[in-house]
Design an enzyme around this catalytic site. Structure first.
Site, PDB file in Angstrom:
ATOM      1  N   GLY A   5       0.920  -1.269  -0.059  1.00 49.74           N
ATOM      2  CA  GLY A   5      -0.101   0.138  -0.110  1.00 49.74           C
ATOM      3  C   GLY A   5       0.892   1.433   0.005  1.00 49.74           C
ATOM      4  O   GLY A   5       1.942   1.455   0.125  1.00 49.74           O
TER       5      GLY A   5
ATOM      6  N   ILE B  16      -0.205  -7.059  10.369  1.00 51.52           N
ATOM      7  CA  ILE B  16      -1.255  -8.195  10.763  1.00 51.52           C
ATOM      8  C   ILE B  16      -0.823  -9.469  11.173  1.00 51.52           C
ATOM      9  O   ILE B  16      -1.604 -10.147  12.045  1.00 51.52           O
ATOM     10  CB  ILE B  16      -2.655  -8.477  10.006  1.00 51.52           C
ATOM     11  CG1 ILE B  16      -2.021  -8.767   8.572  1.00 51.52           C
ATOM     12  CG2 ILE B  16      -3.424  -7.261   9.730  1.00 51.52           C
ATOM     13  CD1 ILE B  16      -3.271  -9.576   7.670  1.00 51.52           C
TER      14      ILE B  16
ATOM     15  N   SER C 277     -13.172 -13.371  -2.917  1.00 56.94           N
ATOM     16  CA  SER C 277     -12.708 -13.061  -4.569  1.00 56.94           C
ATOM     17  C   SER C 277     -13.439 -14.224  -5.211  1.00 56.94           C
ATOM     18  O   SER C 277     -13.570 -15.229  -4.676  1.00 56.94           O
ATOM     19  CB  SER C 277     -11.074 -13.269  -4.386  1.00 56.94           C
ATOM     20  OG  SER C 277     -10.646 -13.482  -5.622  1.00 56.94           O
TER      21      SER C 277
ATOM     22  N   TYR D 203      -3.834 -18.775  -3.088  1.00 57.38           N
ATOM     23  CA  TYR D 203      -4.583 -17.626  -3.026  1.00 57.38           C
ATOM     24  C   TYR D 203      -6.073 -17.839  -2.973  1.00 57.38           C
ATOM     25  O   TYR D 203      -6.664 -17.474  -1.844  1.00 57.38           O
ATOM     26  CB  TYR D 203      -4.227 -16.675  -4.143  1.00 57.38           C
ATOM     27  CG  TYR D 203      -5.147 -15.488  -4.104  1.00 57.38           C
ATOM     28  CD1 TYR D 203      -4.776 -14.247  -3.076  1.00 57.38           C
ATOM     29  CD2 TYR D 203      -6.135 -15.122  -4.888  1.00 57.38           C
ATOM     30  CE1 TYR D 203      -5.773 -13.398  -2.928  1.00 57.38           C
ATOM     31  CE2 TYR D 203      -6.769 -14.182  -4.997  1.00 57.38           C
ATOM     32  CZ  TYR D 203      -6.844 -13.118  -3.880  1.00 57.38           C
ATOM     33  OH  TYR D 203      -7.718 -12.041  -3.961  1.00 57.38           O
TER      34      TYR D 203
ATOM     35  N   LYS E 239      -8.546 -17.597   0.781  1.00 56.35           N
ATOM     36  CA  LYS E 239     -10.022 -16.644   0.906  1.00 56.35           C
ATOM     37  C   LYS E 239     -10.948 -17.764   1.219  1.00 56.35           C
ATOM     38  O   LYS E 239     -11.691 -17.409   2.114  1.00 56.35           O
ATOM     39  CB  LYS E 239     -10.247 -16.032  -0.646  1.00 56.35           C
ATOM     40  CG  LYS E 239      -9.197 -15.025  -0.912  1.00 56.35           C
ATOM     41  CD  LYS E 239      -9.264 -13.859  -0.032  1.00 56.35           C
ATOM     42  CE  LYS E 239      -8.266 -12.816  -0.357  1.00 56.35           C
ATOM     43  NZ  LYS E 239      -8.390 -11.749   0.625  1.00 56.35           N
TER      44      LYS E 239
ATOM     45  N   ARG F 240      -1.657 -18.199 -19.317  1.00 53.18           N
ATOM     46  CA  ARG F 240      -1.128 -17.855 -18.148  1.00 53.18           C
ATOM     47  C   ARG F 240      -1.686 -19.135 -17.306  1.00 53.18           C
ATOM     48  O   ARG F 240      -3.007 -19.303 -17.031  1.00 53.18           O
ATOM     49  CB  ARG F 240      -1.527 -16.425 -17.503  1.00 53.18           C
ATOM     50  CG  ARG F 240      -0.790 -16.279 -16.164  1.00 53.18           C
ATOM     51  CD  ARG F 240      -0.837 -14.823 -15.855  1.00 53.18           C
ATOM     52  NE  ARG F 240      -2.314 -14.528 -15.657  1.00 53.18           N
ATOM     53  CZ  ARG F 240      -2.800 -13.217 -15.093  1.00 53.18           C
ATOM     54  NH1 ARG F 240      -1.901 -12.312 -14.617  1.00 53.18           N
ATOM     55  NH2 ARG F 240      -4.128 -13.283 -14.679  1.00 53.18           N
TER      56      ARG F 240
END
Ligand code: UD1
Length: 328
Positions: free
Chosen positions: A35, A50, A115, A139, A143, A280
């Site tokens: 960020g 975190i 997501s 990933y 989630k 990909r």
């Protein structure tokens, strides 16, 4: 006061802006690993990770937090395949740290950045929330695991949560205060616009042999300010006593890579060379949301329902950020 973890990131910073506009007091916790401090529009900012329980606990001791919007996470699908340990550490253990600090301080309202990656290859389109979840990457698995963790915390500890499954976030704040800023950049629209700016020589299209009308991948692009508004709606839903829910956030319409490039050509008026490359690994051919549950239950109505104005906001931000100068 609302705690926004990852509030210096792309979707987090736009949500902070929207929360402030709705009169909320907001504190941001962000380690600035991806960020940017410049994107944080609230005066209450804590730099912290975190994964550091003491840092998280300190925020809860310092501020009178009533709800958490949790954006802080690692977000690259290929990186998660190459280095899953980091993804489990940040996305799972980091989230667990936040949930435990909430439990220690009696905070029970949670909005989670999930997501479309939880679905894997779609079995039907558009994708509703009850579609099977078979994520194709670590990933996506992190989630889904957090969603499972949340359901257990809700049952056992009286937490209430909303999990928002974003499709492809796009665009930047229409007022130009903040915008999409990733380093390195991996997302399609900013990459195409960097080509338009002359900062990259060409866009590589990842796969032209998909079973789609023009052979390239199709995604449901949803404007980041619409995503931000959905978070405010989700928070209001929980504050009003609403039950835990999962929502898709997309516009319910897909654009192919070639269509995205074409829209970017029209918006920028510049040449955008492309090269056709291989697929990909891990990319589904088509991802399009059925967003009707969020529209019905949260009364969420995306303002951007066409790609052109989304790209216009992205282009304005990019021109400001780079000042029209080529790289180097
Ligand atoms: C992915 C994840 C999403 C995650 C997001 C976060 C999946 C299915 N989606 O979105 O859950 O939240 O990243 O970063 O895992 N493309 C090119 N050339 C490029 C770049 C992209 O052709 O140089 C194509 C891709 O193949 C894809 C489309 O453009 O078809 C969009 O890609 P991208 O912007 O990277 O987003 P996703 O991979 O869809």
């Amino acid at each position: 006061m609302i705690l926004v973890t990852g509030g210096a990131g792309y979707i987090g910073s736009h949500t902070v802006k929207e929360l402030l506009a709705h009169g909320y007091e907001v504190v941001v916790l962000d380690d600035l690993s991806s960020g940017h401090r410049e994107l944080v529009l609230t005066e209450h900012f804590v730099q912290g990770d975190i994964c550091d329980p003491a840092a998280v606990a300190r925020v809860f001791r310092t501020y009178p937090i009533t709800a958490v919007l949790h954006f802080a996470a690692l977000t690259s699908v290929p990186e998660s395949v190459a280095d899953p340990a980091r993804y489990y550490a940040v996305n799972l253990v980091g989230t667990w740290n936040v949930l435990e600090a909430m439990r220690a301080h009696g905070v029970k309202l949670f909005v989670f950045s999930s997501s479309a990656a939880v679905y894997g290859d779609p079995q039907r389109l558009p994708i509703p929330e009850d579609h099977p979840t078979q994520p194709k990457s670590p990933y996506g698995r992190t989630k889904r695991m957090v969603e499972e963790m949340l359901a257990d915390y809700a049952r056992a500890y009286g937490f209430r949560y909303v999990s928002l499954r974003y499709f492809n976030a796009a665009g930047s704040d229409p007022e130009g205060a903040i915008g999409e800023w990733h380093e390195p950049e991996r997302h399609l629209i900013p990459l195409v616009l960097e080509v338009a700016l002359g900062r990259r020589p060409y866009l590589e299209i990842f796969g032209t042999d998909y079973a789609t009308p023009d052979g390239t991948g199709v995604r449901d692009y949803v404007h980041v300010t619409d995503l931000a508004r959905a978070h405010v709606r989700a928070l209001q839903h929980l504050e009003a006593g609403g039950e835990s829910r999962v929502y898709n956030l997309g516009i319910g319409r897909g654009y192919s890579v070639r269509e995205v490039v074409e829209v970017c050509r029209r918006v920028t008026g510049r040449a955008i060379p492309v090269r056709e490359g291989p697929r990909r690994p891990g990319d589904p051919a088509v991802l399009v949301a059925d967003p009707s549950r969020a529209m019905r239950e949260l009364r969420w109505q995306p303002q951007f329902t066409d790609l052109t104005p989304m790209v216009e906001t992205a282009w304005r931000w990019m021109q400001r950020r780079f000042g029209g100068k080529p790289a180097g």
